[in-house]
Design an enzyme around this catalytic site. Structure first.
Site, mmCIF file in Angstrom:
data_model
loop_
_atom_site.group_PDB
_atom_site.id
_atom_site.type_symbol
_atom_site.label_atom_id
_atom_site.label_comp_id
_atom_site.label_asym_id
_atom_site.label_seq_id
_atom_site.Cartn_x
_atom_site.Cartn_y
_atom_site.Cartn_z
ATOM 1 N N ARG A 92 80.179 54.998 61.140
ATOM 2 C CA ARG A 92 80.745 55.494 62.298
ATOM 3 C C ARG A 92 79.960 56.843 62.835
ATOM 4 O O ARG A 92 79.907 57.608 61.771
ATOM 5 C CB ARG A 92 82.273 55.676 62.472
ATOM 6 C CG ARG A 92 82.877 54.483 62.790
ATOM 7 C CD ARG A 92 84.393 54.448 62.363
ATOM 8 N NE ARG A 92 85.021 55.701 62.972
ATOM 9 C CZ ARG A 92 86.236 55.933 62.997
ATOM 10 N NH1 ARG A 92 87.118 55.017 62.256
ATOM 11 N NH2 ARG A 92 86.740 56.840 63.227
ATOM 12 N N LYS A 120 94.865 53.909 56.783
ATOM 13 C CA LYS A 120 95.937 53.482 57.608
ATOM 14 C C LYS A 120 95.616 52.160 58.137
ATOM 15 O O LYS A 120 96.364 51.222 58.307
ATOM 16 C CB LYS A 120 96.225 54.625 58.770
ATOM 17 C CG LYS A 120 96.634 55.966 58.413
ATOM 18 C CD LYS A 120 96.689 56.760 59.562
ATOM 19 C CE LYS A 120 95.654 57.027 60.466
ATOM 20 N NZ LYS A 120 94.435 57.806 59.817
ATOM 21 N N ARG A 124 98.971 61.490 67.640
ATOM 22 C CA ARG A 124 98.398 62.334 66.950
ATOM 23 C C ARG A 124 98.753 64.031 67.345
ATOM 24 O O ARG A 124 98.172 64.762 66.702
ATOM 25 C CB ARG A 124 96.751 62.285 67.254
ATOM 26 C CG ARG A 124 96.203 61.505 66.036
ATOM 27 C CD ARG A 124 94.914 61.326 66.624
ATOM 28 N NE ARG A 124 93.775 61.135 65.593
ATOM 29 C CZ ARG A 124 93.438 60.144 65.348
ATOM 30 N NH1 ARG A 124 93.895 59.005 65.756
ATOM 31 N NH2 ARG A 124 92.463 60.139 64.495
ATOM 32 N N ARG A 160 82.632 55.011 54.380
ATOM 33 C CA ARG A 160 83.283 53.821 55.102
ATOM 34 C C ARG A 160 82.091 53.039 55.964
ATOM 35 O O ARG A 160 81.222 53.979 56.424
ATOM 36 C CB ARG A 160 84.309 54.428 56.220
ATOM 37 C CG ARG A 160 84.504 53.451 57.076
ATOM 38 C CD ARG A 160 85.730 53.740 57.812
ATOM 39 N NE ARG A 160 85.792 55.150 58.571
ATOM 40 C CZ ARG A 160 87.162 55.680 59.146
ATOM 41 N NH1 ARG A 160 88.240 55.071 59.197
ATOM 42 N NH2 ARG A 160 86.765 56.617 59.604
ATOM 43 N N ARG A 187 87.517 66.912 61.659
ATOM 44 C CA ARG A 187 88.498 65.897 62.047
ATOM 45 C C ARG A 187 89.649 66.081 61.174
ATOM 46 O O ARG A 187 90.667 66.143 61.334
ATOM 47 C CB ARG A 187 87.978 64.363 61.754
ATOM 48 C CG ARG A 187 87.241 63.928 62.997
ATOM 49 C CD ARG A 187 86.587 62.670 62.673
ATOM 50 N NE ARG A 187 86.993 61.574 62.244
ATOM 51 C CZ ARG A 187 86.754 60.708 61.361
ATOM 52 N NH1 ARG A 187 85.765 61.030 60.843
ATOM 53 N NH2 ARG A 187 87.478 59.831 61.547
HETATM 54 P P1 ADP Z 1 92.091 55.315 58.392
HETATM 55 O O1 ADP Z 1 92.254 54.254 59.497
HETATM 56 O O2 ADP Z 1 93.333 55.954 57.962
HETATM 57 O O3 ADP Z 1 91.014 56.411 58.940
HETATM 58 P P2 ADP Z 1 90.704 53.394 56.833
HETATM 59 O O4 ADP Z 1 91.567 52.464 56.745
HETATM 60 O O5 ADP Z 1 89.583 53.045 57.828
HETATM 61 O O6 ADP Z 1 91.267 54.857 57.198
HETATM 62 O O7 ADP Z 1 89.915 53.724 55.206
HETATM 63 C C1 ADP Z 1 88.981 54.585 55.153
HETATM 64 C C2 ADP Z 1 87.988 54.221 54.080
HETATM 65 O O8 ADP Z 1 88.759 54.063 52.742
HETATM 66 C C3 ADP Z 1 87.410 52.764 54.505
HETATM 67 O O9 ADP Z 1 86.123 52.735 54.072
HETATM 68 C C4 ADP Z 1 88.066 51.857 53.500
HETATM 69 O O10 ADP Z 1 87.577 50.731 53.169
HETATM 70 C C5 ADP Z 1 88.588 52.868 52.467
HETATM 71 N N1 ADP Z 1 89.909 52.426 51.575
HETATM 72 C C6 ADP Z 1 91.052 52.290 52.351
HETATM 73 N N2 ADP Z 1 92.036 52.201 51.629
HETATM 74 C C7 ADP Z 1 91.624 52.215 50.393
HETATM 75 C C8 ADP Z 1 92.160 52.422 48.761
HETATM 76 N N3 ADP Z 1 93.247 52.319 48.729
HETATM 77 N N4 ADP Z 1 91.188 52.715 48.002
HETATM 78 C C9 ADP Z 1 90.061 52.970 48.288
HETATM 79 N N5 ADP Z 1 89.321 52.842 49.345
HETATM 80 C C10 ADP Z 1 90.002 52.741 50.408
HETATM 81 P P1 AMP Z 2 90.192 56.969 64.443
HETATM 82 O O1 AMP Z 2 89.696 55.762 64.527
HETATM 83 O O2 AMP Z 2 91.822 56.832 64.394
HETATM 84 O O3 AMP Z 2 89.576 57.772 63.290
HETATM 85 O O4 AMP Z 2 89.928 57.855 65.906
HETATM 86 C C1 AMP Z 2 88.685 58.071 66.103
HETATM 87 C C2 AMP Z 2 88.645 59.310 67.450
HETATM 88 O O5 AMP Z 2 89.224 58.678 68.487
HETATM 89 C C3 AMP Z 2 89.448 60.585 67.171
HETATM 90 O O6 AMP Z 2 88.508 61.493 65.980
HETATM 91 C C4 AMP Z 2 89.634 60.898 68.323
HETATM 92 O O7 AMP Z 2 88.516 61.642 69.022
HETATM 93 C C5 AMP Z 2 89.966 59.845 68.987
HETATM 94 N N1 AMP Z 2 91.333 59.334 69.076
HETATM 95 C C6 AMP Z 2 91.727 58.242 68.569
HETATM 96 N N2 AMP Z 2 93.246 58.307 68.730
HETATM 97 C C7 AMP Z 2 93.593 59.440 69.201
HETATM 98 C C8 AMP Z 2 94.799 59.939 69.887
HETATM 99 N N3 AMP Z 2 95.887 59.412 69.493
HETATM 100 N N4 AMP Z 2 94.730 60.903 70.347
HETATM 101 C C9 AMP Z 2 93.616 61.789 70.721
HETATM 102 N N5 AMP Z 2 92.283 61.219 70.288
HETATM 103 C C10 AMP Z 2 92.455 59.953 69.593
#
Ligand code: ADP
Ligand code: AMP
Length: 213
Positions: free
Chosen positions: A160, A13, A88, A127, A171
């Site tokens: 992270r 995302k 969420r 990541r 998660r």
């Molecule tokens: P989210 O915001 O949904 O948690 P991220 O955008 O942070 O996901 O992506 C999670 C991990 O996957 C990151 O390390 C990113 O670089 C990698 N990633 C994102 N999109 C792709 C893709 N289409 N193919 C492979 N790796 C991806």
């Molecule tokens: P994310 O970066 O979206 O993966 O979020 C990391 C962490 O932040 C999550 O695991 C939650 O602990 C907290 N968080 C982010 N967005 C929300 C939300 N909309 N509601 C509750 N917790 C959140």
């Protein structure tokens, strides 16, 4: 364009929202990014949120709803926005609907990204993030040019604290029990579009622009 990017952690995302935000000149609003910055700065919000985030749980609804209410009052969101990681839970979605309604606004589309569980775990485990400018990399799929350094700002990349195997599992479980019902919620409103999240970021981005076109 007022959009929500929905989907499990690790589906991509943030990666897609980043691209679309740059291309459309509308802000990407990520509650995860806002919370992580607060944790880093040890603000009262950060102190309150840290233990929830470290254990993979959701931060309480009233806290994140307050964050979004304040953020959507900023002028840069008037032309549109991409919400990444919010809402969420159903109460968060209901609160969003009513705060937008107060300004005669509504959500245009909700993009629901889908990916297999194995691939989610692979993406989350590899990541790497820049705590300085929030850029996101992947050890295998999109590595930085110099190991451990951000291409954009030169900051030192980190893994992270919630991208550890046990927290990843938690998660994904929290996603299934608390966030999955939102698919139905937005389907019933006729704004949900499903996006196949598999394949390289470029391919997924083409699907995103096609869905918005
Ligand atoms: P989210 O915001 O949904 O948690 P991220 O955008 O942070 O996901 O992506 C999670 C991990 O996957 C990151 O390390 C990113 O670089 C990698 N990633 C994102 N999109 C792709 C893709 N289409 N193919 C492979 N790796 C991806
Ligand atoms: P994310 O970066 O979206 O993966 O979020 C990391 C962490 O932040 C999550 O695991 C939650 O602990 C907290 N968080 C982010 N967005 C929300 C939300 N909309 N509601 C509750 N917790 C959140």
């Amino acid at each position: 364009m007022r959009l929500i990017f929905l989907g499990p952690p690790g589906v991509g995302k943030g990666t897609q929202a980043q691209r679309l935000s740059a291309q459309q000149s509308i802000p990407k609003i990520s509650t995860g990014d806002i919370l992580r910055e607060a944790v880093l700065k040890k603000t009262p919000l950060g102190v309150q949120a840290k233990s929830f985030m470290d254990s993979g749980k959701l931060v309480p609804d009233e806290v994140v709803i307050g964050i979004i209410r304040a953020r959507l009052k900023e002028t840069d969101s008037k032309e549109g926005f991409i919400l990444d990681g919010f809402p969420r839970t159903v109460p968060q979605a209901q609160a969003l609907t009513s705060m937008l309604r107060q300004d005669q606004r509504s959500i245009d589309r909700v993009l629901n990204f889908e990916l297999s569980n194995d691939e989610l775990v692979r993406r989350l485990s590899g990541r790497r993030s820049c705590p300085n400018c929030q850029a996101v990399y992947h050890l295998e799929y999109s590595p930085s040019q110099k190991p451990e350094l951000c291409d954009r700002c030169g900051g030192k990349l980190i893994q992270r604290s919630d991208d550890q195997p046990e927290t990843i599992r938690k998660r994904l479980e929290v996603y299934r029990s608390q966030t999955l019902p939102l698919i139905r919620f937005y389907e019933e409103q006729g704004v949900l579009v499903r996006i196949d999240g598999s394949g390289p970021p470029e391919t997924v981005y083409q699907r995103v622009t096609a869905a918005l076109g």
